[in-house]
Enzyme design. Sequence first.
Site, PDB file in Angstrom:
ATOM      1  N   HIS A 159     -70.252 -19.411  -9.721  1.00 59.79           N
ATOM      2  CA  HIS A 159     -70.323 -18.949  -8.344  1.00 59.79           C
ATOM      3  C   HIS A 159     -69.279 -19.659  -7.485  1.00 59.79           C
ATOM      4  O   HIS A 159     -68.939 -20.816  -7.721  1.00 59.79           O
ATOM      5  CB  HIS A 159     -71.713 -19.223  -7.761  1.00 59.79           C
ATOM      6  CG  HIS A 159     -72.743 -18.209  -8.141  1.00 59.79           C
ATOM      7  ND1 HIS A 159     -72.592 -16.863  -7.869  1.00 59.79           N
ATOM      8  CD2 HIS A 159     -73.953 -18.345  -8.759  1.00 59.79           C
ATOM      9  CE1 HIS A 159     -73.671 -16.214  -8.309  1.00 59.79           C
ATOM     10  NE2 HIS A 159     -74.504 -17.082  -8.855  1.00 59.79           N
ATOM     11  N   CYS A 211     -66.193 -16.136  -6.719  1.00 56.20           N
ATOM     12  CA  CYS A 211     -66.041 -15.494  -5.416  1.00 56.20           C
ATOM     13  C   CYS A 211     -65.251 -16.398  -4.470  1.00 56.20           C
ATOM     14  O   CYS A 211     -65.290 -17.627  -4.585  1.00 56.20           O
ATOM     15  CB  CYS A 211     -67.414 -15.205  -4.814  1.00 56.20           C
ATOM     16  SG  CYS A 211     -68.433 -14.087  -5.790  1.00 56.20           S
TER      17      CYS A 211
END
Length: 396
Positions: A159, A211
Site C-alpha cells: 500500500h 498508490c
Amino acid sequence: VCSDPTPEPKKELRPDSMGKVCSTLSGRPMATVEEVCTVVKALEHRAEEAGLLDRSAMGSQHKAVTQKALTGRRRSLLIGCNYLNTQNELHGCANDVRRMMPVLEKLGFASDGVSQKVLLDEQGWDGPKPTKANMLEALEWLVADAQAGDALLLHYSGHGGREPAEGGGYHETLVPLDFETAGMLPDTELFEKVVKRLPHGCRLTCILDSCHSAGALDLPYIFVGTEDQLQKAMAGEAVRMAMEVRWKSDFEKWAAGSSKELFSDVGSLGKNVWQMYQDGSATGFVTDAAQNEGLAMGEVVAISGCRSDQTSADVADVSSFGLAATTGSAGGALTSALVEALQRGQEVTYAELLEQMRQELAKKGFAQVPQFVSSLLVELKQPFRLDGIWVEEGEQ
C-alpha cells in the site's frame, strides 16, 4: 521560448497596454507557455535596454551524456506486504517480489543473503516481515557504507498512502504492515534517510508498486515525456513562476515613475522560464519537489506505479501479462508490466521501457500511469540498465 534573438520595435509601455500582462501573468485559465512567454518577451526587451537582463547567460546548452558502468557492490532490498487477515489485505505483493527476484538475478543482482534482503508478509513466510522497524533497518542496511561505483535497488510492493502536509498538500507514504500502531513512512523521511545518504557516483534504482508512488521519495524531477505533456506541464510551471512575482507592487511603482522593480522582476522571470524550457526540451523532465533540487549527490531513479494523485492496482490474475503463477496468480499491475517487458530480453531505452509499460496497462484497461522520477536530470534515451550512472561528455 522567451529567447527570440530578434529585438521587437521599441514601443512605449503605456498603462492601457498592461491589461493583457496582468491577465496572463496572474494565471488566467488556459494560459500556455507561449502566452506567458509572449508577454514576458515584450517586457524582456525593455529590461535588456535598461541593462537588467543579460541574454548571453540564457542560452546554456546541455552537454551530451552517456552511461558509465558501475563496478562496485550490488545490493537489493525487496519488500512485499499483503497485510494478511486485515481489512487492508492485498493478494499479489509477495508474488511481485518472487517474480522480480529471477529478473534481478539476470541483471546482476544476486539473491544470496549477503547482497539481498527480503521482507514479506505472506502465509508460511518465516523470515522478517515488513514492519516499520524492519523496513527502516533494511533501508539502513541498503545505503550503509555506500560508495561511488555501487549499484543499489529497492523494490516495494504494498500500500501507498497520503498524509496532509503542513502548509497544504500531501506527503506521499509507504505503508508498513503495522502502520496503524507504528505509523507510515513519509516521503520526507525517505528522502533524508535514503536519498541524501548516497554519495556521488552511486546509483539507487527504486521500483515502487503502490498508490501515490510518484512522490514517495520526494525526488525533485519527474519525466513528462511527450511534447504535448511537456508543454502542458511547463505552462503550469510558467504560470506558477509568474504568480510568485509581486506584479501589483511593481506596476504601482512603474506608474509612479520607477521602472527598475518591474524590469528586474520581468528579467528574472524571463531567465527562469527560459531555463525551464531549455531543461524540459532537452530532457523531458519538469520539476516536482523543487525544495530538494541539488540536495542529492547520488543518482536515484524511481519507476513508480502511478502519479502522486493516482492509485495502483492489485491484479487478480497476471497471466494476462504472459506471466506464470508463483505461489499465486495475483500481482501488482506495475511489477507485472515491468517484468513482462524485461523478460522479452530486448534492449530498450528508459523512455521506451516507460512507454511500453504505460501502453500495456492502458491496453488492459488500467487508469494508472507509471512515472519516472529522479534526483538528477538524466538522459532517458540511453539503454535501460540497473548498474550504470549518467556522465557528461569528457567526464571520467
